[in-house]
Enzyme design. Structure first.
Site, short mmCIF file in Angstrom:
data_model
loop_
_atom_site.label_atom_id
_atom_site.label_comp_id
_atom_site.label_asym_id
_atom_site.label_seq_id
_atom_site.Cartn_x
_atom_site.Cartn_y
_atom_site.Cartn_z
N HIS A 9 11.81 -53.04 -20.45
CA HIS A 9 10.45 -52.51 -20.47
C HIS A 9 10.03 -52.19 -21.91
O HIS A 9 10.61 -51.31 -22.54
CB HIS A 9 10.44 -51.24 -19.61
CG HIS A 9 9.11 -50.64 -19.39
ND1 HIS A 9 8.75 -49.41 -19.90
CD2 HIS A 9 8.02 -51.11 -18.71
CE1 HIS A 9 7.52 -49.13 -19.53
NE2 HIS A 9 7.05 -50.13 -18.81
N GLU A 36 9.50 -57.22 -20.73
CA GLU A 36 8.15 -56.81 -20.34
C GLU A 36 7.36 -56.48 -21.60
O GLU A 36 7.92 -55.93 -22.56
CB GLU A 36 8.23 -55.55 -19.45
CG GLU A 36 6.90 -55.14 -18.83
CD GLU A 36 6.15 -54.01 -19.54
OE1 GLU A 36 5.11 -53.58 -19.02
OE2 GLU A 36 6.59 -53.57 -20.64
N ASP A 38 3.10 -55.28 -23.00
CA ASP A 38 1.69 -54.99 -22.73
C ASP A 38 0.87 -55.68 -23.80
O ASP A 38 1.27 -55.71 -24.97
CB ASP A 38 1.44 -53.48 -22.82
CG ASP A 38 2.29 -52.71 -21.83
OD1 ASP A 38 2.07 -52.88 -20.62
OD2 ASP A 38 3.19 -51.98 -22.27
N HIS A 51 0.85 -50.89 -26.24
CA HIS A 51 0.61 -50.30 -24.93
C HIS A 51 -0.67 -49.47 -24.88
O HIS A 51 -1.52 -49.65 -24.02
CB HIS A 51 1.80 -49.42 -24.53
CG HIS A 51 1.60 -48.72 -23.22
ND1 HIS A 51 0.95 -47.49 -23.12
CD2 HIS A 51 1.93 -49.07 -21.96
CE1 HIS A 51 0.90 -47.13 -21.86
NE2 HIS A 51 1.49 -48.07 -21.12
N GLU A 110 1.83 -57.83 -19.22
CA GLU A 110 0.84 -56.97 -18.56
C GLU A 110 -0.44 -56.90 -19.37
O GLU A 110 -0.42 -56.48 -20.54
CB GLU A 110 1.42 -55.55 -18.38
CG GLU A 110 0.39 -54.64 -17.70
CD GLU A 110 0.83 -53.19 -17.56
OE1 GLU A 110 2.02 -52.89 -17.75
OE2 GLU A 110 -0.05 -52.37 -17.26
O1 G3P Z 1 6.02 -52.67 -16.07
C1 G3P Z 1 4.89 -52.02 -15.58
C2 G3P Z 1 4.71 -50.74 -16.28
O2 G3P Z 1 4.89 -50.97 -17.65
C3 G3P Z 1 3.37 -50.14 -16.03
O3 G3P Z 1 3.13 -48.94 -16.71
O4 G3P Z 1 2.04 -47.65 -18.47
O5 G3P Z 1 4.35 -48.46 -18.82
O6 G3P Z 1 2.43 -50.05 -18.87
P1 G3P Z 1 2.99 -48.78 -18.29
CA CA Z 2 3.50 -52.12 -19.16
#
Ligand code: G3P
Ligand code: CA
Length: 246
Positions: A9, A36, A38, A51, A110
């Site tokens: 993450h 992962e 953003d 993020h 994301e």
């Molecule tokens: O992997 C999904 C998760 O990252 C969603 O929440 O706020 O960490 O982007 P956030």
């Molecule tokens: Ca995320």
């Protein structure tokens, strides 16, 4: 039952500053199955891996990502704020896609919403994936159903996750046709563990975020979750393996 795949993450973000190339390289070294990230658009339409809406938490800069050009964003340091941090450059999606192409891991991208440029981010993401000839290794995700729907219309062959902070209208397990996987937070499963089974019966495997503690790792393993997103991939893998022995 199959063990969940481990998705790093924001990279290995416990031990390295999130969304830096070093965080992703460490995740690969630790044997993550997936990464992962953003993404957001700069003022001049470049895709950057950040993020928050603003720069304050993860850089020495100030301001809103979407209000600054790529050149302006690149002036800041994105690493020193972290407790294990060293100066680090802004990560642009193109760099991360290059890294992913050299591996066989999956990248969960994301798109953040709401944003100034609405679904321009999904259009630019599709363009970038075409340019890099990447689709099999990519999974697109968003909390915004509109974003997932728009992306699916443009890139029907790429898998999608509809992220859920709460189940609300998706409680039954069914999802709209544009979503392949369901993406609840682990807090959702702590309150309603049976949801994983309901989703499975409706044809959807589960991607769960953010799974770091031994209790949460064991919960996801026991429920047969398909993907766990974790800030500490090596530790989560270790916990999963230890759980298997019990
Ligand atoms: O992997 C999904 C998760 O990252 C969603 O929440 O706020 O960490 O982007 P956030
Ligand atoms: Ca995320």
């Amino acid at each position: 039952m199959q063990q969940p795949s481990v998705v790093a993450h924001r990279g290995a973000s416990t031990d390295r500053p999130e969304h830096t190339i070093g965080a992703y390289e460490l995740a690969l070294k630790e044997g993550a199955d997936g990464l992962e990230c953003d993404i957001r658009l700069s003022r001049d339409g470049e895709i950057v891996c950040v993020h928050d809406r603003t720069l304050t938490r993860t850089s020495n800069g100030r301001g809103t990502v979407s209000a600054l050009s790529l050149e302006e964003l690149q002036k800041f340091d994105y690493g020193s704020w972290h407790r294990h941090g060293q100066p680090a450059e802004l990560l642009v999606l193109d760099q991360l896609l290059e890294l992913v192409k050299s591996t066989n891991v999956q990248l969960f991208v994301e798109t953040k919403h709401p944003v100034r440029y609405r679904n321009e981010i999904e259009r630019k993401l599709v363009e970038a994936l075409k340019r890099h000839e990447l689709d099999k290794q990519i999974v697109m995700m968003s909390f915004s159903p509109t974003a997932v729907k728009v992306f699916r219309e443009m890139a029907p062959d790429i898998r999608t996750v509809l992220l859920l902070d709460r189940l609300a209208r998706y409680r039954s397990g069914a999802l709209p046709s544009f979503a392949d996987y369901t993406g609840p937070g682990v807090h959702v499963l702590r309150n309603d563990p049976d949801y994983v089974d309901r989703a499975r019966r409706a044809g959807h495997e589960t991607y769960v975020w953010t799974v770091d503690s031994p209790e949460d790792v064991a919960l996801c393993r026991d429920l047969g979750v398909r993907y766990v997103a974790t800030n500490a991939p090596a530790n989560t893998r270790r916990l999963l393996t230890a759980n298997l022995a019990t």
